[in-house]
Motif scaffolding. Structure first.
Motif, PDB file in Angstrom:
ATOM      1  N   ARG A  37       0.573  -1.215   0.149  1.00  0.00           N
ATOM      2  CA  ARG A  37      -0.021   0.018  -0.027  1.00  0.00           C
ATOM      3  C   ARG A  37       0.944   1.309   0.195  1.00  0.00           C
ATOM      4  O   ARG A  37       1.813   1.298   0.868  1.00  0.00           O
ATOM      5  N   PRO A  38       0.409   2.269  -0.905  1.00  0.00           N
ATOM      6  CA  PRO A  38       1.360   3.551  -0.908  1.00  0.00           C
ATOM      7  C   PRO A  38       1.059   4.159   0.490  1.00  0.00           C
ATOM      8  O   PRO A  38      -0.295   4.447   0.823  1.00  0.00           O
ATOM      9  N   GLU A  39       1.994   4.617   1.295  1.00  0.00           N
ATOM     10  CA  GLU A  39       1.931   5.191   2.630  1.00  0.00           C
ATOM     11  C   GLU A  39       2.196   6.851   2.422  1.00  0.00           C
ATOM     12  O   GLU A  39       1.674   7.466   3.102  1.00  0.00           O
ATOM     13  N   TRP A  40       3.300   7.098   1.871  1.00  0.00           N
ATOM     14  CA  TRP A  40       3.892   8.457   1.975  1.00  0.00           C
ATOM     15  C   TRP A  40       4.388   8.956   0.612  1.00  0.00           C
ATOM     16  O   TRP A  40       4.902   8.221   0.064  1.00  0.00           O
ATOM     17  N   ALA A  41       4.170  10.096   0.396  1.00  0.00           N
ATOM     18  CA  ALA A  41       4.692  10.673  -0.849  1.00  0.00           C
ATOM     19  C   ALA A  41       5.670  11.746  -0.347  1.00  0.00           C
ATOM     20  O   ALA A  41       5.660  12.533   0.568  1.00  0.00           O
ATOM     21  N   ARG A  42       6.853  11.739  -0.985  1.00  0.00           N
ATOM     22  CA  ARG A  42       7.783  12.955  -0.732  1.00  0.00           C
ATOM     23  C   ARG A  42       7.879  14.090  -1.818  1.00  0.00           C
ATOM     24  O   ARG A  42       7.767  13.651  -3.017  1.00  0.00           O
ATOM     25  N   LEU A  43       7.482  15.159  -1.366  1.00  0.00           N
ATOM     26  CA  LEU A  43       7.180  16.202  -2.208  1.00  0.00           C
ATOM     27  C   LEU A  43       8.344  17.101  -2.301  1.00  0.00           C
ATOM     28  O   LEU A  43       8.849  17.381  -1.032  1.00  0.00           O
ATOM     29  N   SER A  47      10.956  25.779  -6.781  1.00  0.00           N
ATOM     30  CA  SER A  47      10.972  27.111  -6.767  1.00  0.00           C
ATOM     31  C   SER A  47      10.785  27.813  -5.342  1.00  0.00           C
ATOM     32  O   SER A  47      11.172  28.916  -5.113  1.00  0.00           O
ATOM     33  N   SER A  48      10.122  27.217  -4.467  1.00  0.00           N
ATOM     34  CA  SER A  48       9.866  27.601  -3.096  1.00  0.00           C
ATOM     35  C   SER A  48      10.795  27.180  -2.175  1.00  0.00           C
ATOM     36  O   SER A  48      10.790  27.575  -1.002  1.00  0.00           O
ATOM     37  N   GLY A  49      11.740  26.284  -2.464  1.00  0.00           N
ATOM     38  CA  GLY A  49      12.694  25.918  -1.491  1.00  0.00           C
ATOM     39  C   GLY A  49      12.354  24.826  -0.719  1.00  0.00           C
ATOM     40  O   GLY A  49      13.174  24.289   0.230  1.00  0.00           O
ATOM     41  N   LEU A  50      11.188  24.170  -1.128  1.00  0.00           N
ATOM     42  CA  LEU A  50      10.726  22.840  -0.105  1.00  0.00           C
ATOM     43  C   LEU A  50      11.694  21.858  -0.614  1.00  0.00           C
ATOM     44  O   LEU A  50      11.499  21.309  -1.854  1.00  0.00           O
ATOM     45  N   GLY A  51      12.698  21.473   0.133  1.00  0.00           N
ATOM     46  CA  GLY A  51      13.668  20.474  -0.028  1.00  0.00           C
ATOM     47  C   GLY A  51      13.287  18.933  -0.038  1.00  0.00           C
ATOM     48  O   GLY A  51      14.085  18.165  -0.292  1.00  0.00           O
ATOM     49  N   GLY A  52      12.062  18.694   0.346  1.00  0.00           N
ATOM     50  CA  GLY A  52      11.595  17.392   0.543  1.00  0.00           C
ATOM     51  C   GLY A  52      10.829  17.059   1.942  1.00  0.00           C
ATOM     52  O   GLY A  52      11.624  17.333   2.860  1.00  0.00           O
ATOM     53  N   PRO A  80       8.388  17.022  10.162  1.00  0.00           N
ATOM     54  CA  PRO A  80       9.477  16.497  10.365  1.00  0.00           C
ATOM     55  C   PRO A  80      10.311  16.215   9.034  1.00  0.00           C
ATOM     56  O   PRO A  80       9.538  15.415   8.214  1.00  0.00           O
ATOM     57  N   CYS A  81      11.334  15.987   9.176  1.00  0.00           N
ATOM     58  CA  CYS A  81      12.420  15.772   7.895  1.00  0.00           C
ATOM     59  C   CYS A  81      12.133  16.738   6.817  1.00  0.00           C
ATOM     60  O   CYS A  81      12.994  16.608   5.636  1.00  0.00           O
ATOM     61  N   ALA A  83      13.364  19.836   6.355  1.00  0.00           N
ATOM     62  CA  ALA A  83      14.557  20.552   6.395  1.00  0.00           C
ATOM     63  C   ALA A  83      15.776  19.553   6.379  1.00  0.00           C
ATOM     64  O   ALA A  83      16.995  19.943   5.904  1.00  0.00           O
ATOM     65  N   LEU A  84      15.732  18.224   6.392  1.00  0.00           N
ATOM     66  CA  LEU A  84      16.674  17.193   6.469  1.00  0.00           C
ATOM     67  C   LEU A  84      16.444  16.349   5.464  1.00  0.00           C
ATOM     68  O   LEU A  84      15.542  16.180   4.802  1.00  0.00           O
ATOM     69  N   ASP A  85      17.752  15.730   5.009  1.00  0.00           N
ATOM     70  CA  ASP A  85      17.488  14.750   3.914  1.00  0.00           C
ATOM     71  C   ASP A  85      17.251  13.356   4.548  1.00  0.00           C
ATOM     72  O   ASP A  85      18.300  12.747   5.145  1.00  0.00           O
ATOM     73  N   CYS A  86      16.078  12.753   4.878  1.00  0.00           N
ATOM     74  CA  CYS A  86      15.893  11.462   5.448  1.00  0.00           C
ATOM     75  C   CYS A  86      16.321  10.358   4.648  1.00  0.00           C
ATOM     76  O   CYS A  86      16.113   9.218   5.142  1.00  0.00           O
ATOM     77  N   GLY A  87      16.643  10.638   3.452  1.00  0.00           N
ATOM     78  CA  GLY A  87      17.068   9.348   2.522  1.00  0.00           C
ATOM     79  C   GLY A  87      15.769   8.999   1.838  1.00  0.00           C
ATOM     80  O   GLY A  87      14.559   9.608   1.830  1.00  0.00           O
ATOM     81  N   SER A  88      15.924   7.949   1.084  1.00  0.00           N
ATOM     82  CA  SER A  88      14.697   7.146   0.540  1.00  0.00           C
ATOM     83  C   SER A  88      13.730   6.244   1.420  1.00  0.00           C
ATOM     84  O   SER A  88      13.023   5.508   0.916  1.00  0.00           O
TER      85      SER A  88
END
Length: 149
Positions: A37-43, A47-52, A80-81, A83-88
């Motif tokens: 089941r798809p649980e989370w999408a990383r966006l 342009s706005s600086g939303l890094g993930g 949470p995450c 501003a951080l790179d939580c990885g994949s």
């Protein structure tokens, strides 16, 4: 809720709030490694600086080429995450932080509370939770889905 059959459509989606505000593009999706089941999408939105940032797909829907999420932009940006790179992957601890942030309960807890449906027995997430004491940052029950890009 987004289904497995809708995963390929997410490859080109733009995430928007229910009010139509653009949040960002879907970078990738994490699925439960037992149920698929798809649980989370990383966006991300360069342009706005939303890094993930991760957004739950439990109450999301697809409308044409948009992924519509029921959260305000400000809530998503403060997740949470963000501003951080939580990885994949998300660890068990990361996922619990995200559940709390979005005001959600782990779906396994909801199902088991509804008369003991036994979800925990068929899902290794229960075993992960029971065996993680002190290791929540090292274990995940999720995997990255192929969106067919």
């Amino acid at each position: 809720m987004i289904t497995q059959e809708q995963l390929p459509a997410l490859a080109t989606c733009t995430a928007r709030t229910e009010q139509g505000q653009r949040v960002g593009a879907v970078e990738y999706v994490l699925v439960d490694d037992t149920t698929g089941r798809p649980e989370w999408a990383r966006l991300v939105d360069r342009s706005s600086g939303l890094g993930g940032v991760f957004v739950p797909l439990r109450h999301a829907s697809l409308h044409e080429e948009d992924l519509v999420v029921p959260y305000a932009v400000s809530v998503i940006e403060q997740a949470p995450c963000a501003a951080l790179d939580c990885g994949s992957v998300l660890t068990v601890a990361d996922e619990h932080e995200l559940f709390a942030h979005y005001g959600l309960q782990d779906v396994r807890d909801e199902v088991n509370a509804e008369g003991g449906a036994g979800w925990g027995r068929m899902d290794r997430a229960q075993t992960i939770r029971e065996g993680t004491a002190g290791h929540e940052r090292d274990v995940s029950r999720l995997r990255q889905a192929s969106l067919g890009r």
